[in-house]
Scaffold this motif. Structure first.
Motif, PDB file in Angstrom:
ATOM      1  N   GLY A  35      59.496 -21.088  37.845  1.00 51.51           N
ATOM      2  CA  GLY A  35      59.614 -21.625  39.501  1.00 51.51           C
ATOM      3  C   GLY A  35      59.415 -20.455  40.300  1.00 51.51           C
ATOM      4  O   GLY A  35      59.295 -20.571  41.802  1.00 51.51           O
ATOM      5  N   GLY A  36      58.278 -19.099  40.514  1.00 53.33           N
ATOM      6  CA  GLY A  36      57.243 -18.765  41.639  1.00 53.33           C
ATOM      7  C   GLY A  36      58.840 -17.543  41.833  1.00 53.33           C
ATOM      8  O   GLY A  36      58.521 -17.372  42.704  1.00 53.33           O
ATOM      9  N   GLY A  37      60.250 -17.128  40.983  1.00 52.84           N
ATOM     10  CA  GLY A  37      60.712 -16.318  41.556  1.00 52.84           C
ATOM     11  C   GLY A  37      59.535 -15.007  40.626  1.00 52.84           C
ATOM     12  O   GLY A  37      59.193 -14.824  39.884  1.00 52.84           O
ATOM     13  N   THR A  38      60.343 -14.129  41.142  1.00 56.47           N
ATOM     14  CA  THR A  38      59.888 -12.726  41.025  1.00 56.47           C
ATOM     15  C   THR A  38      61.542 -11.686  39.862  1.00 56.47           C
ATOM     16  O   THR A  38      62.088 -11.938  40.424  1.00 56.47           O
ATOM     17  CB  THR A  38      59.347 -11.653  41.917  1.00 56.47           C
ATOM     18  OG1 THR A  38      58.523 -12.370  42.423  1.00 56.47           O
ATOM     19  CG2 THR A  38      58.741 -10.216  41.381  1.00 56.47           C
ATOM     20  N   ARG A  50      66.884 -10.240  39.644  1.00 56.37           N
ATOM     21  CA  ARG A  50      65.774 -11.223  40.688  1.00 56.37           C
ATOM     22  C   ARG A  50      65.707 -11.251  42.378  1.00 56.37           C
ATOM     23  O   ARG A  50      66.806 -10.380  42.890  1.00 56.37           O
ATOM     24  CB  ARG A  50      66.040 -13.237  40.121  1.00 56.37           C
ATOM     25  CG  ARG A  50      65.600 -13.810  40.854  1.00 56.37           C
ATOM     26  CD  ARG A  50      66.303 -14.959  40.714  1.00 56.37           C
ATOM     27  NE  ARG A  50      66.258 -15.436  39.089  1.00 56.37           N
ATOM     28  CZ  ARG A  50      64.810 -15.876  37.789  1.00 56.37           C
ATOM     29  NH1 ARG A  50      63.803 -15.786  39.092  1.00 56.37           N
ATOM     30  NH2 ARG A  50      65.404 -15.700  37.006  1.00 56.37           N
ATOM     31  N   PHE A  51      64.336 -11.121  42.126  1.00 58.05           N
ATOM     32  CA  PHE A  51      63.739 -11.113  43.999  1.00 58.05           C
ATOM     33  C   PHE A  51      63.150 -12.575  43.950  1.00 58.05           C
ATOM     34  O   PHE A  51      62.556 -13.269  43.957  1.00 58.05           O
ATOM     35  CB  PHE A  51      62.576  -9.639  43.772  1.00 58.05           C
ATOM     36  CG  PHE A  51      63.160  -8.968  43.738  1.00 58.05           C
ATOM     37  CD1 PHE A  51      64.445  -8.090  43.772  1.00 58.05           C
ATOM     38  CD2 PHE A  51      63.860  -8.231  41.677  1.00 58.05           C
ATOM     39  CE1 PHE A  51      65.196  -6.757  43.298  1.00 58.05           C
ATOM     40  CE2 PHE A  51      63.668  -6.949  41.167  1.00 58.05           C
ATOM     41  CZ  PHE A  51      64.524  -6.561  41.630  1.00 58.05           C
TER      42      PHE A  51
END
Length: 118
Positions: A35-38, A50-51
């Motif tokens: 989902g494009g999360g870091t 999670r950031f």
């Protein structure tokens, strides 16, 4: 069935930079999810982090903060030194010297404590 806490999510002005700070401090790897999360995945004994990108400005002290454990006083000092080298700074939230923990803030200003051995 009960839920399971798998991660704490941080709103961040620079999610990758903040994830890299925490990865360096905790000795973990940064993962980019579909989902494009870091993300720093958790383990059986460590919570995931999670950031998420956010432009909102934080006002006031964090209502939630993390505590890092230490195996010894030397380990606590090494963890504090590593955090400072990675970009953390000291924060005064009213802690007293006899409490024995060190309060720092990550590069985005999120407070966390490095505790004495327990």
């Amino acid at each position: 069935m009960t839920g399971q806490l798998v991660a704490v999510c941080f709103d961040a002005s620079g999610p990758l930079r903040l994830a890299q700070f925490w990865a360096g401090l905790l000795g973990r790897e940064v993962v980019h999810d579909a989902g494009g999360g870091t993300f720093l995945p958790g383990t059986d004994t460590q919570l995931g982090l999670r950031f998420a990108e956010s432009r909102a400005r934080r006002v006031g002290k964090n209502r939630v903060h993390l505590h890092l454990t230490s195996a010894s006083l030397a380990d606590q000092q090494q963890t504090v030194a590593r955090a400072l080298a990675l970009g953390a700074g000291h924060v005064d939230v009213g802690q007293r010297p006899e409490e024995g923990h060190v309060v720092l803030a990550d590069p985005d200003g999120n407070e966390f404590g490095v505790l004495t051995p327990r």
